[in-house]
Design a protein around this motif. Structure first.
Motif, PDB file in Angstrom:
ATOM      1  N   GLY A  43      38.191  40.954  37.849  1.00  0.00           N
ATOM      2  CA  GLY A  43      38.060  42.279  37.256  1.00  0.00           C
ATOM      3  C   GLY A  43      37.145  43.204  38.041  1.00  0.00           C
ATOM      4  N   SER A  44      35.978  42.727  38.440  1.00  0.00           N
ATOM      5  CA  SER A  44      35.037  43.590  39.154  1.00  0.00           C
ATOM      6  C   SER A  44      35.581  43.987  40.518  1.00  0.00           C
ATOM      7  CB  SER A  44      33.684  42.898  39.304  1.00  0.00           C
ATOM      8  OG  SER A  44      33.811  41.684  40.040  1.00  0.00           O
ATOM      9  N   LEU A  70      38.005  50.529  31.031  1.00  0.00           N
ATOM     10  CA  LEU A  70      36.733  49.839  31.232  1.00  0.00           C
ATOM     11  C   LEU A  70      35.792  50.065  30.054  1.00  0.00           C
ATOM     12  CD1 LEU A  70      36.182  50.631  35.022  1.00  0.00           C
ATOM     13  CD2 LEU A  70      36.812  48.420  34.027  1.00  0.00           C
ATOM     14  N   GLY A  86      38.442  44.688  34.395  1.00  0.00           N
ATOM     15  CA  GLY A  86      38.586  45.495  35.592  1.00  0.00           C
ATOM     16  C   GLY A  86      39.840  46.331  35.475  1.00  0.00           C
ATOM     17  N   THR A 138      38.033  46.878  39.981  1.00  0.00           N
ATOM     18  CA  THR A 138      37.339  48.147  39.760  1.00  0.00           C
ATOM     19  C   THR A 138      36.759  48.697  41.053  1.00  0.00           C
ATOM     20  OG1 THR A 138      36.814  47.460  37.495  1.00  0.00           O
ATOM     21  CG2 THR A 138      35.542  49.282  38.415  1.00  0.00           C
TER      22      THR A 138
END
Length: 376
Positions: A285-286, A314, A320, A289
């Motif tokens: 997810g990070s 978010l 993400g 992003t």
């Protein structure tokens, strides 16, 4: 109802389906000889073919109701994706039999989900079937993406990389396709979101999207020019450890931003593959992003609709979110808890209404199979 069920009644000599795709991560790295990580959608384009006695080819679209006939003349519009495949197979030395073709699809058009590659790859599959049945040579699946890309680049005139055609042809259900766009080496990386209690939510921003644009071509030229200035074959040859030194050699600030995106995006693909191999899906997810932020700030290919969808997803619990596709519109992917995709989609719809944007579509997708034969 599946796309294939909308074909006209009757018997066919070949029927094949190829899916659209979303790119989990790795945007605008493909034409820089870099790394990408797409997976195939459950949405597909189906192409059916019957041999014909008369020379030439016809193609009929179930969506438009239009039939286009062609032989050696240049074809424009949606039928160019079909005529381009006939052209590239003949250029490669294949004797393509005359045929009537029908196309039906449930891949959203113009949303950055590679509807064009789905047409190309399904068309290639049915024509290769006809070539084989007429005594011609087979064309292994692994070799088809490069030919389909050539058709889109040289016949249609879209300067795309090879990711879309590779994903549409080679993906497997339950996996993402780790593709080295230089060597064309592939790895099927497990991506079972349901088992992890997750879902991939696709938000179609409904902002217009097109690859055959001056903006897309300008970014590709900028990358190629930067590679020449840096003395490398492609930006793939600059790694994160050497990024600062590379940027110091470039005087143009816009070019510096473009290079920074490509180099860091390649590394994000490698980091995502490592996370998936380790079964740590939430860690992706990070990276998603960070990819979006790089596309927004360094590659400058996002629009307010997709930025809003990412921000709201978010804020409402997505692990993400990022735009997927060539940019300037299209879709957003959000990695979310399986039981939260409806509430996140609703929050995005509310935000779009508050901003005066057209209502978005949203749906959950699972990694699906690539090009496959359909029994009719």
């Amino acid at each position: 109802m599946t796309a294939g069920s909308r074909l006209p009644e009757g018997s066919y000599d070949a029927v094949w389906a190829s899916p659209g795709r979303v790119n989990l991560i790795g945007e605008h790295t493909d034409y820089n000889d870099g790394f990408v990580l797409p997976f195939a959608l459950p949405h597909s384009t189906v192409v059916a073919a019957r041999r014909r006695a008369e020379p030439g080819w016809t193609v009929t679209s179930e969506q438009t109701g239009e039939t286009v006939a062609f032989q050696d003349e240049k074809v424009e519009g949606w039928a160019a994706y079909v005529a381009g495949i006939v052209w590239v197979l003949r250029e490669a030395g294949h004797d393509v039999p005359p045929a009537d073709l029908w196309i039906t699809s449930d891949v959203p058009f113009g949303a950055g989900l590679s509807s064009s590659a789905a047409i190309e790859c399904a068309t290639m599959a049915v024509l290769v079937d006809l070539i084989r049945a007429s005594g011609g040579a087979d064309l292994p699946m692994q070799l088809r993406p490069r030919l389909a890309q050539r058709a889109e680049n040289e016949y249609v005139g879209a300067p795309t990389g090879i990711m879309d055609q590779a994903a549409s042809t080679l993906c497997r259900a339950g996996h993402a396709l780790f593709l080295d766009c230089r060597s064309l080496a592939t790895e099927q990386v497990p991506f079972d979101v349901a088992e992890a209690g997750l879902a991939v939510l696709v938000i179609d921003s409904k902002a217009p999207h097109a690859h055959v644009t001056s903006e897309y071509a300008a970014r590709r030229r900028s990358c190629e020019d930067a590679a020449k200035l840096l003395g490398v074959t492609a930006l793939r040859d600059v790694d994160v450890a050497g990024l600062d030194d590379a940027l110091a050699q470039l005087d143009d600030e816009v070019m510096r931003r473009r290079v920074r995106h490509v180099v860091t995006e390649d590394q994000r693909v490698l980091d995502t593959v490592a996370a998936l191999r380790a079964g740590n899906l939430r860690a992706v997810g990070s990276l998603m992003t960070a990819s979006h932020e790089s596309m927004r700030d360094d590659y400058e290919i996002t629009v307010p609709q997709v930025d809003t969808a990412v921000r709201v997803a978010l804020e409402h619990g997505a692990y993400g979110a990022r735009m997927t596709g060539g940019g300037f519109g299209g879709c957003v992917l959000a990695l979310v808890n399986e039981d939260e995709h409806e509430s996140i989609a609703a929050a995005v719809r509310e935000a779009f209404a508050a901003n005066g944007f057209a209502p978005p579509d949203s749906f959950v997708v699972t990694p699906s199979a690539g090009t496959r034969k359909i029994s009719r």
